[in-house]
Design a protein around this motif. Structure first.
Motif, mmCIF file in Angstrom:
data_model
loop_
_atom_site.group_PDB
_atom_site.id
_atom_site.type_symbol
_atom_site.label_atom_id
_atom_site.label_comp_id
_atom_site.label_asym_id
_atom_site.label_seq_id
_atom_site.Cartn_x
_atom_site.Cartn_y
_atom_site.Cartn_z
ATOM 1 N N MET A 173 0.832 -1.189 0.000
ATOM 2 C CA MET A 173 0.000 0.000 0.000
ATOM 3 C C MET A 173 0.877 1.252 0.000
ATOM 4 S SD MET A 173 -2.991 1.375 -0.044
ATOM 5 C CE MET A 173 -4.061 -0.036 0.292
ATOM 6 N N GLN A 174 0.538 2.195 -0.863
ATOM 7 C CA GLN A 174 1.230 3.474 -0.909
ATOM 8 C C GLN A 174 0.389 4.528 -0.177
ATOM 9 O OE1 GLN A 174 4.377 3.659 -2.385
ATOM 10 N NE2 GLN A 174 4.023 1.437 -2.456
ATOM 11 N N TYR A 175 1.060 5.571 0.322
ATOM 12 C CA TYR A 175 0.387 6.585 1.116
ATOM 13 C C TYR A 175 0.647 7.975 0.533
ATOM 14 C CZ TYR A 175 -0.129 2.677 4.277
ATOM 15 O OH TYR A 175 -0.450 1.455 4.795
ATOM 16 N N ARG A 176 -0.348 8.856 0.666
ATOM 17 C CA ARG A 176 -0.261 10.206 0.128
ATOM 18 C C ARG A 176 -0.724 11.207 1.189
ATOM 19 N NH1 ARG A 176 -2.545 9.820 -6.175
ATOM 20 N NH2 ARG A 176 -1.539 7.825 -6.687
ATOM 21 N N LYS A 177 -0.222 12.435 1.087
ATOM 22 C CA LYS A 177 -0.639 13.493 2.003
ATOM 23 C C LYS A 177 -2.042 13.960 1.655
ATOM 24 C CE LYS A 177 1.001 17.791 1.831
ATOM 25 N NZ LYS A 177 -0.116 18.757 2.047
ATOM 26 N N LEU A 178 -2.884 14.095 2.674
ATOM 27 C CA LEU A 178 -4.262 14.518 2.469
ATOM 28 C C LEU A 178 -4.369 16.029 2.675
ATOM 29 C CD1 LEU A 178 -7.230 13.806 1.925
ATOM 30 C CD2 LEU A 178 -7.483 13.362 4.381
ATOM 31 N N GLY A 179 -3.982 16.780 1.663
ATOM 32 C CA GLY A 179 -4.119 18.222 1.701
ATOM 33 C C GLY A 179 -3.485 18.838 2.933
ATOM 34 N N LYS A 180 -4.101 19.894 3.446
ATOM 35 C CA LYS A 180 -3.516 20.615 4.575
ATOM 36 C C LYS A 180 -3.728 19.909 5.906
ATOM 37 C CE LYS A 180 -5.542 24.560 3.342
ATOM 38 N NZ LYS A 180 -6.630 24.520 2.328
ATOM 39 N N THR A 181 -4.360 18.719 5.898
ATOM 40 C CA THR A 181 -4.407 17.938 7.134
ATOM 41 C C THR A 181 -3.035 17.384 7.477
ATOM 42 O OG1 THR A 181 -4.809 15.758 6.133
ATOM 43 C CG2 THR A 181 -6.745 17.155 6.538
ATOM 44 N N ASN A 182 -2.223 17.143 6.450
ATOM 45 C CA ASN A 182 -0.917 16.485 6.598
ATOM 46 C C ASN A 182 -1.028 15.036 7.054
ATOM 47 O OD1 ASN A 182 0.852 18.588 5.734
ATOM 48 N ND2 ASN A 182 0.479 19.642 7.668
ATOM 49 N N PHE A 183 -2.257 14.472 7.089
ATOM 50 C CA PHE A 183 -2.394 13.044 7.335
ATOM 51 C C PHE A 183 -1.765 12.305 6.153
ATOM 52 C CE2 PHE A 183 -6.830 13.784 9.446
ATOM 53 C CZ PHE A 183 -6.219 14.305 10.579
ATOM 54 N N ALA A 205 -7.088 22.827 -6.869
ATOM 55 C CA ALA A 205 -7.033 22.200 -5.547
ATOM 56 C C ALA A 205 -5.585 21.958 -5.125
ATOM 57 C CB ALA A 205 -7.814 20.888 -5.566
ATOM 58 N N GLN A 206 -4.766 21.516 -6.050
ATOM 59 C CA GLN A 206 -3.348 21.321 -5.740
ATOM 60 C C GLN A 206 -2.685 22.627 -5.325
ATOM 61 O OE1 GLN A 206 -2.278 19.009 -9.469
ATOM 62 N NE2 GLN A 206 -1.033 17.908 -7.977
ATOM 63 N N GLN A 207 -2.975 23.691 -6.047
ATOM 64 C CA GLN A 207 -2.389 24.993 -5.726
ATOM 65 C C GLN A 207 -2.740 25.434 -4.311
ATOM 66 O OE1 GLN A 207 -3.450 27.948 -8.668
ATOM 67 N NE2 GLN A 207 -2.839 26.630 -10.382
ATOM 68 N N ARG A 208 -3.939 25.078 -3.853
ATOM 69 C CA ARG A 208 -4.418 25.528 -2.547
ATOM 70 C C ARG A 208 -4.244 24.466 -1.464
ATOM 71 N NH1 ARG A 208 -9.585 29.359 -4.348
ATOM 72 N NH2 ARG A 208 -8.464 30.323 -6.082
ATOM 73 N N ASP A 209 -3.520 23.408 -1.784
ATOM 74 C CA ASP A 209 -3.225 22.334 -0.832
ATOM 75 C C ASP A 209 -4.507 21.736 -0.255
ATOM 76 O OD1 ASP A 209 -1.544 20.598 0.506
ATOM 77 O OD2 ASP A 209 -1.264 21.939 2.228
ATOM 78 N N VAL A 210 -5.466 21.492 -1.135
ATOM 79 C CA VAL A 210 -6.726 20.861 -0.740
ATOM 80 C C VAL A 210 -6.673 19.378 -1.123
ATOM 81 C CG1 VAL A 210 -9.214 20.762 -1.174
ATOM 82 C CG2 VAL A 210 -8.070 22.975 -0.922
ATOM 83 N N GLY A 211 -6.909 18.511 -0.170
ATOM 84 C CA GLY A 211 -6.919 17.080 -0.445
ATOM 85 C C GLY A 211 -8.152 16.682 -1.237
ATOM 86 N N ILE A 212 -7.998 15.693 -2.106
ATOM 87 C CA ILE A 212 -9.107 15.220 -2.929
ATOM 88 C C ILE A 212 -9.412 13.765 -2.605
ATOM 89 C CG2 ILE A 212 -9.890 14.728 -5.286
ATOM 90 C CD1 ILE A 212 -8.201 17.109 -6.204
ATOM 91 N N LEU A 213 -10.644 13.535 -2.134
ATOM 92 C CA LEU A 213 -11.138 12.188 -1.880
ATOM 93 C C LEU A 213 -12.064 11.813 -3.030
ATOM 94 C CD1 LEU A 213 -12.230 12.725 1.851
ATOM 95 C CD2 LEU A 213 -9.988 12.056 1.005
ATOM 96 N N VAL A 214 -11.777 10.706 -3.670
ATOM 97 C CA VAL A 214 -12.581 10.280 -4.822
ATOM 98 C C VAL A 214 -13.549 9.198 -4.394
ATOM 99 C CG1 VAL A 214 -12.535 9.133 -7.068
ATOM 100 C CG2 VAL A 214 -10.848 10.903 -6.526
ATOM 101 N N ARG A 215 -14.848 9.517 -4.529
ATOM 102 C CA ARG A 215 -15.869 8.535 -4.192
ATOM 103 C C ARG A 215 -16.503 7.970 -5.467
ATOM 104 N NH1 ARG A 215 -18.910 13.233 -3.490
ATOM 105 N NH2 ARG A 215 -21.059 13.211 -4.274
ATOM 106 N N LEU A 216 -17.214 6.848 -5.298
ATOM 107 C CA LEU A 216 -17.853 6.127 -6.408
ATOM 108 C C LEU A 216 -16.888 5.909 -7.568
ATOM 109 C CD1 LEU A 216 -21.393 7.783 -6.342
ATOM 110 C CD2 LEU A 216 -20.728 5.541 -5.504
ATOM 111 N N PRO A 217 -15.686 5.436 -7.266
ATOM 112 C CA PRO A 217 -14.673 5.257 -8.319
ATOM 113 C C PRO A 217 -15.038 4.184 -9.336
ATOM 114 C CG PRO A 217 -13.952 4.200 -6.303
ATOM 115 C CD PRO A 217 -15.175 4.989 -5.956
ATOM 116 N N LEU A 218 -15.909 3.257 -8.937
ATOM 117 C CA LEU A 218 -16.314 2.177 -9.839
ATOM 118 C C LEU A 218 -17.709 2.406 -10.402
ATOM 119 C CD1 LEU A 218 -14.902 -0.905 -7.881
ATOM 120 C CD2 LEU A 218 -13.799 0.480 -9.646
#
Length: 327
Positions: free
Chosen positions: A1-11, A190-203
């Motif tokens: 599993m790979q991990y990514r930063k969730l916008g300005k949460t820094n999670f 969104a990238q410029q403003r450091d906003v994380g993107i959660l993608v729902r209903l991907p399928l």
């Protein structure tokens, strides 16, 4: 599993995470044991981010998540949503008192002292033009009830308006092979403003799993049966708003693009992950096998430029006219 930063949460969140709508309701019956197994299987697959909502099973989803997380030592971030409990679901319902009550209820359901992330749950478009709503969310942060807040949107226009608020950390949006509009303008901003993107209903409500046919029967309480034309909530939430027969024809064209040994579901998830603006994708699952299958997409290599181009052409010729200007 790979991990990514969730916008300005820094999670740092698993790029394939878990959407918990299925274990709450509206997808046919999922037993209590299966619901718990889904969450356990997600954690075992390296998933450390779960998305739920207070209306999924009227709190059932939140309570299952809390029970399972009480049985593990792994750190798991939980995002929930608020607003859809409003009856009627109107702009003026998104006020300080109601939002505080929704947050307090989710704190109890999730057995938390503070919520990691609270998202407005596909509110009416007018909410995005009410600074007082976002000021109320800022106050909930200051009160120590929530760490971060975001929105779950139906339309790209709503996402573009939402990211104007400096405190906004995330946007949840529908993005898949059948709904490509977000990548054109919203993703770069969104990238410029450091906003994380959660993608729902991907399928696309299971269409892009490649397992649904014209003869597939859905349960009476499954939204794929009762909401195809938006009878209960936004039509775009069911099969991405694409006509069922048109979508199935497009699925057959996608099937011809699959690399050897890769399922259509993983192919569709990989396509999403190949957009660097995406923080994580949150497919749902009804059983442990689906969780493992979804998680495996993280280990796949990027799709070739030729396949990416073919999928964009398919969208442009078969799907765009049906959905692009609607959502």
């Amino acid at each position: 599993m790979q991990y990514r930063k969730l916008g300005k949460t820094n999670f740092k969140v698993s790029e394939v995470s878990l959407g918990a709508w299925q274990i709450g309701g509206s997808w046919g019956d999922v037993s209590d044991k299966d619901a718990e197994r889904v969450v356990h299987a997600a954690i075992e697959s390296g998933i450390n981010f779960i998305d739920t909502a207070d209306v999924y099973g009227d709190g059932r989803s939140e309570r299952f998540i809390a029970k399972v997380l009480s049985e593990t030592k792994e750190q798991v971030f939980v995002a929930t949503k608020a607003g859809r409990r409003l009856q009627p679901h109107t702009v003026d319902g998104y006020n300080r008192a109601n939002l505080t009550a929704f947050v307090d209820r989710s704190l109890k359901n999730l057995r938390r002292e503070v919520l990691d992330l609270v998202q407005l749950h596909c509110p009416p478009t007018g909410v995005y033009y009410e600074p007082e709503v976002f000021a109320a969310l800022d106050e909930l942060k200051q009160a120590g009830k929530i760490l971060y807040y975001g929105v779950s949107v139906e339309k790209v226009e709503e996402a573009l308006k939402a990211i104007e608020y400096p405190g906004l950390a995330t946007v949840q949006i529908i993005f898949n092979i059948f709904r490509q509009r977000p990548k054109d303008l919203f993703f770069p901003l969104a990238q410029q403003r450091d906003v994380g993107i959660l993608v729902r209903l991907p399928l696309s409500s299971g269409l892009l799993s490649g397992k649904i046919t014209r003869h597939t029967a859905f349960a009476a309480d499954d939204h794929r049966n009762y909401n195809r034309h938006g009878e209960q909530f936004d039509r775009g939430e069911t099969f991405s708003g694409v006509d069922f027969d048109v979508a199935l024809d497009a699925v057959e064209e996608i099937r011809r693009l699959l690399p050897d040994g890769i399922s259509m579901a993983n192919f569709a998830l990989r396509w999403i992950l190949d957009h660097e603006a995406v923080s994580c994708v949150i497919p749902g699952a009804r059983n442990e096998g689906q969780v493992a299958q979804n998680a495996a997409a993280s280990a796949l290599p990027p799709l070739t430029a030729e396949r990416m181009a073919a999928l964009e052409k398919l969208y442009d010729t078969k799907i765009r006219s049906l959905v692009h200007q609607r959502w």
